[in-house]
Design an enzyme around this catalytic site. Structure first.
Site, mmCIF file in Angstrom:
data_model
loop_
_atom_site.group_PDB
_atom_site.id
_atom_site.type_symbol
_atom_site.label_atom_id
_atom_site.label_comp_id
_atom_site.label_asym_id
_atom_site.label_seq_id
_atom_site.Cartn_x
_atom_site.Cartn_y
_atom_site.Cartn_z
ATOM 1 C CG ASN A 89 -24.089 -18.127 -74.657
ATOM 2 O OD1 ASN A 89 -24.416 -19.118 -75.292
ATOM 3 N ND2 ASN A 89 -23.287 -18.194 -73.599
ATOM 4 C CD GLN A 96 -25.388 -11.310 -75.135
ATOM 5 O OE1 GLN A 96 -26.397 -11.514 -75.818
ATOM 6 N NE2 GLN A 96 -24.461 -10.434 -75.462
ATOM 7 C CG HIS A 102 -18.814 -12.572 -74.986
ATOM 8 N ND1 HIS A 102 -19.760 -11.640 -74.628
ATOM 9 C CD2 HIS A 102 -19.211 -13.736 -74.425
ATOM 10 C CE1 HIS A 102 -20.679 -12.213 -73.879
ATOM 11 N NE2 HIS A 102 -20.384 -13.488 -73.754
ATOM 12 C CG HIS A 104 -18.408 -18.283 -74.771
ATOM 13 N ND1 HIS A 104 -18.124 -18.321 -73.420
ATOM 14 C CD2 HIS A 104 -19.501 -17.485 -74.895
ATOM 15 C CE1 HIS A 104 -19.005 -17.578 -72.756
ATOM 16 N NE2 HIS A 104 -19.858 -17.057 -73.637
HETATM 17 P P1 5GP Z 1 -22.008 -14.925 -71.469
HETATM 18 O O1 5GP Z 1 -22.664 -15.579 -70.275
HETATM 19 O O2 5GP Z 1 -22.415 -13.471 -71.604
HETATM 20 O O3 5GP Z 1 -22.158 -15.680 -72.766
HETATM 21 O O4 5GP Z 1 -20.447 -14.974 -71.204
HETATM 22 C C1 5GP Z 1 -19.821 -14.123 -70.307
HETATM 23 C C2 5GP Z 1 -18.572 -14.834 -69.850
HETATM 24 O O5 5GP Z 1 -17.728 -13.879 -69.227
HETATM 25 C C3 5GP Z 1 -18.822 -15.925 -68.826
HETATM 26 O O6 5GP Z 1 -18.352 -17.182 -69.327
HETATM 27 C C4 5GP Z 1 -18.049 -15.474 -67.587
HETATM 28 O O7 5GP Z 1 -17.414 -16.531 -66.898
HETATM 29 C C5 5GP Z 1 -17.055 -14.493 -68.171
HETATM 30 N N1 5GP Z 1 -16.654 -13.437 -67.277
HETATM 31 C C6 5GP Z 1 -17.464 -12.693 -66.463
HETATM 32 N N2 5GP Z 1 -16.748 -11.776 -65.809
HETATM 33 C C7 5GP Z 1 -15.449 -11.923 -66.213
HETATM 34 C C8 5GP Z 1 -14.232 -11.245 -65.871
HETATM 35 O O8 5GP Z 1 -14.193 -10.317 -65.078
HETATM 36 N N3 5GP Z 1 -13.097 -11.682 -66.490
HETATM 37 C C9 5GP Z 1 -13.104 -12.720 -67.384
HETATM 38 N N4 5GP Z 1 -11.937 -13.071 -67.929
HETATM 39 N N5 5GP Z 1 -14.242 -13.380 -67.728
HETATM 40 C C10 5GP Z 1 -15.396 -12.977 -67.152
#
Ligand code: 5GP
Ligand code: ZN
Length: 116
Positions: A89, A96, A102, A104
């Site tokens: 993302n 994001q 990161h 996924h």
């Molecule tokens: P994004 O939304 O930026 O693409 O993805 C961030 C991801 O990080 C989300 O899927 C969310 O669930 C995950 N996430 C957020 N905080 C934490 C955390 O403290 N530990 C872990 N393992 N995942 C997290």
């Protein structure tokens, strides 16, 4: 957000705990806290880079290492043959929320296309 405040930098340093499933010299893979599929793992570089595009510009080898590690995650969880999805993302409009790049890695169930 500064690097000092970055959640994933804190996971790299161990300040914030995570369910780490793989580590390499330059990357860490840990399970997402809010999984969207039976396999939902995040693969990150230990270094802070905000997005996949920024990482591609500054260190393409490290971006490639994220992809190699994503495949190793899929193999380790037994989803490499049924199929898995790797998502970066990029930008808040695309979902994001953590600005430390990161990948996924999603698998273990049917994944629709196009994504919702
Ligand atoms: P994004 O939304 O930026 O693409 O993805 C961030 C991801 O990080 C989300 O899927 C969310 O669930 C995950 N996430 C957020 N905080 C934490 C955390 O403290 N530990 C872990 N393992 N995942 C997290
Ligand atoms: Zn960071």
């Amino acid at each position: 957000m500064t690097e000092q405040d970055c959640l994933f930098c804190k996971i790299v340093s161990g300040e914030v705990p995570a369910d780490v499933m793989r580590e390499s010299d330059r990357t860490i893979a840990f399970r997402d806290i809010n999984p969207q599929a039976p396999t939902h793992v995040l693969v990150i570089p230990r270094e802070h880079h905000p997005t996949a595009a920024a990482l591609a510009s500054s260190d393409g080898d490290l971006l490639a290492e994220l992809i190699r590690e994503a495949h190793r995650v899929a193999v380790a969880d037994g989803v490499d043959e049924t199929g898995y999805r790797v998502v970066f993302n990029t930008g808040s409009g695309a979902g994001q929320t953590v600005f430390h790049v990161h990948a996924h890695v999603l698998g273990g169930r049917g994944l629709g296309w196009p994504p919702g």
